[in-house]
Write a protein that holds these residues in place. Structure first.
Motif, PDB file in Angstrom:
ATOM      1  N   ALA A 230      -3.152   4.727   3.132  1.00  0.00           N
ATOM      2  CA  ALA A 230      -3.004   3.850   4.295  1.00  0.00           C
ATOM      3  C   ALA A 230      -2.749   4.773   5.487  1.00  0.00           C
TER       4      ALA A 230
ATOM      5  N   PHE B 290       0.849  -1.191   0.000  1.00  0.00           N
ATOM      6  CA  PHE B 290       0.000   0.000   0.000  1.00  0.00           C
ATOM      7  C   PHE B 290       0.889   1.247   0.000  1.00  0.00           C
TER       8      PHE B 290
ATOM      9  N   SER C  56     -10.376   3.995  10.078  1.00  0.00           N
ATOM     10  CA  SER C  56     -10.023   2.661   9.597  1.00  0.00           C
ATOM     11  C   SER C  56     -10.086   1.647  10.729  1.00  0.00           C
TER      12      SER C  56
ATOM     13  N   HIS D  50      -2.210   1.155  -4.828  1.00  0.00           N
ATOM     14  CA  HIS D  50      -1.955  -0.188  -4.306  1.00  0.00           C
ATOM     15  C   HIS D  50      -1.180  -0.978  -5.345  1.00  0.00           C
TER      16      HIS D  50
ATOM     17  N   ARG E 167       1.394   2.073   5.581  1.00  0.00           N
ATOM     18  CA  ARG E 167       1.921   2.557   4.315  1.00  0.00           C
ATOM     19  C   ARG E 167       3.315   1.963   4.065  1.00  0.00           C
TER      20      ARG E 167
ATOM     21  N   VAL F  56      -8.559   0.437   4.070  1.00  0.00           N
ATOM     22  CA  VAL F  56      -7.700   1.555   3.637  1.00  0.00           C
ATOM     23  C   VAL F  56      -8.518   2.838   3.530  1.00  0.00           C
TER      24      VAL F  56
END
Ligand SMILES: [Zn+2]
Length: 472
Positions: A9, A5, A445, A17, A466, A438
């Motif tokens: 993120a 990612f 999240s 992605h 990330r 995400v």
């Protein structure tokens, strides 16, 4: 299969992605979305970061929808970094992208030129903006697109199929369903939600449900929140508009030119049709929004039945709403002289760039005006600071006091709320093996991930970090 990612993120922007699979003895590497980071200095720095792989080695890019936070760095990837492969999206996304990417290049150049002028005059403080790409680089990028329609299946490599389904978020928005038959492994289905729309909303159909998946990557913009009902949202909007008009002020609504502007227009017209608002004077100040509105009307078949009825009523009653689209800059500047009675809809949605900045500069200092925020404002953006009720802001290198009232109306969001996201996930008949959450700030999240574990009883729910790589 490996997924890394690179953006979205722990934040809402920069969707990118990276996926690697082994097919017929060969590693295939592709990206799902290639968006720009937005909002503040940290985002600007991340947009300039180099990639952890050679772009020319990428096989293809799958693009879920046209919004810049999903598409906005494609011209860097293609024209500057040497990716020459195909980019797959729906035809409506491609039509919108022609408008959005060109406008993005234009806005970046305008920002740089303005800053240079101010710097020369000794009036600029802070970092100088950098243009990420040029208009010419956008044109090169646009030659790399391949379009396919919802429900059409295409083989992108031996053992790798792509199919788009309607995400109900903006025109052309798609859920990407990717079937992969890797060497020595069972066939897997990966579903990338893109941005998921709100059910039962004006203009857009409900998001399609997907019945099965092994890996799901789901957005979580509003993963920790429930939107107010459409009825409450309307009441709130009517109240702010009526009070502001009665006090001879202007209403300024920052809006993404694509999607949000058309929805707001539709809602305002519909409120007039239903007698909840009286005659309105609306100015849409964004050349891109104008183009996108024409495109929306052109792609009428994508609209739901109720929306078509409202548009038909407006066609038959054109005097009911005084709707003006502003094309040139002079006209836009003239609007700064209108001191009351106007509803101004302008881009960008997070107030960081574009003509909205001028409208804020002239309308923020007066207490009779109202600013209505309808979209998500990412951390670090000017819109977020307004939502957080700052007393003053810096615009074009100068300080501007915030005396206008600022209202946040969440129910108009183009994104599903927590209940909407869980409803969409319930469409899967069996629990996916892995779910990645995400496209949300950390709290959103993690709250959505926890709700998926508790309400759906799915066990492997991950909020990815990330730049981390995950095996699935
Ligand atoms: Zn979006």
């Amino acid at each position: 299969m490996e997924i890394q990612f690179l953006g979205a993120a722990g934040e809402v922007t920069g969707s990118k992605h990276s996926v690697e699979v082994m097919l017929a003895g060969k590693i295939r590497h592709f990206m799902v979305d290639y968006g720009m980071f937005q909002g503040g200095r940290e985002a600007a720095n991340k947009n300039l970061e180099s990639l952890p792989f050679a772009p020319k080695d990428l096989d293809f890019v799958v693009l879920t929808h046209a919004h810049i936070d999903h598409s906005g760095l494609l011209p860097r990837l293609c024209a500057q970094e040497g990716f020459a492969g195909p980019i797959y999206c729906t035809s409506a996304t491609f039509e919108l992208l022609k408008i959005l990417l060109r406008d993005s290049a234009h806005l970046q150049r305008a920002d740089v030129e303005r800053a240079e002028r101010k710097q020369k005059a000794g009036k600029w403080r802070g970092d100088m903006p950098i243009a990420l790409y040029s208009r010419e680089e956008v044109e090169t990028t646009l030659t790399q697109f391949e379009v396919l329609e919802y429900g059409e299946s295409i083989e992108l490599a031996p053992g790798l199929q792509l199919e788009f389904h309607n995400a109900g978020h903006i025109l052309g928005s798609a859920i990407a369903v990717i079937d992969v038959a890797e060497d020595g492994a069972q066939k897997k289905r990966c579903v990338f939600s893109g941005d998921i729309g709100m059910k039962g909303k004006v203009l857009m159909p409900d998001p399609d449900l997907i019945k099965n998946a092994d890996v799901v990557v789901v957005e979580s913009t509003y993963g920790d929140r429930l939107h107010r009902s459409l009825r409450d949202t309307e009441d709130e909007l009517v109240e702010v508009i009526n009070a502001t008009m009665a006090g001879h002020g202007n209403v300024v609504m920052p809006a993404f030119a694509v999607g949000r502007t058309q929805e707001i227009l539709f809602l305002l017209i519909d409120l007039v049709r239903r007698g909840r608002l009286s005659h309105l004077s609306i100015w849409v100040d964004s050349p891109m929004a104008t183009a996108a509105t024409h495109l929306t009307q052109h792609l009428f078949s994508h609209l739901d039945g109720e929306s078509q009825a409202t548009f038909e009523w407006y066609r038959d009653n054109p005097g009911s709403v005084d709707l003006r689209f502003i094309a040139d800059v002079e006209e836009s500047k003239a609007l700064n002289k209108v001191k009351g009675g106007a509803i101004i809809i302008s881009a960008s949605g997070m107030c960081d760039a574009g003509r909205i900045v001028h409208h804020l500069a002239s309308n923020l200092p007066r207490a009779q005006n109202a600013i209505i925020i309808t979209g998500f404002q990412s951390y670090g953006s000017l819109g977020r600071r307004l939502v957080d009720k700052v007393q003053k802001v810096r615009l074009f290198g100068e300080e501007v006091p915030v005396r206008a009232s600022v209202h946040t109306i969440g129910g108009l969001s183009a994104h599903a709320d927590q209940a909407g996201l869980l409803d969409w996930l319930k469409g899967f008949e069996r629990p996916p093996k892995t779910v990645f959450v995400v496209h949300g700030e950390p709290e959103s999240s993690s709250v959505l991930a926890q709700s998926i574990r508790e309400e759906l009883h799915w066990s492997n729910v991950i909020v990815p970090e990330r730049l981390h790589t995950y095996q699935c």
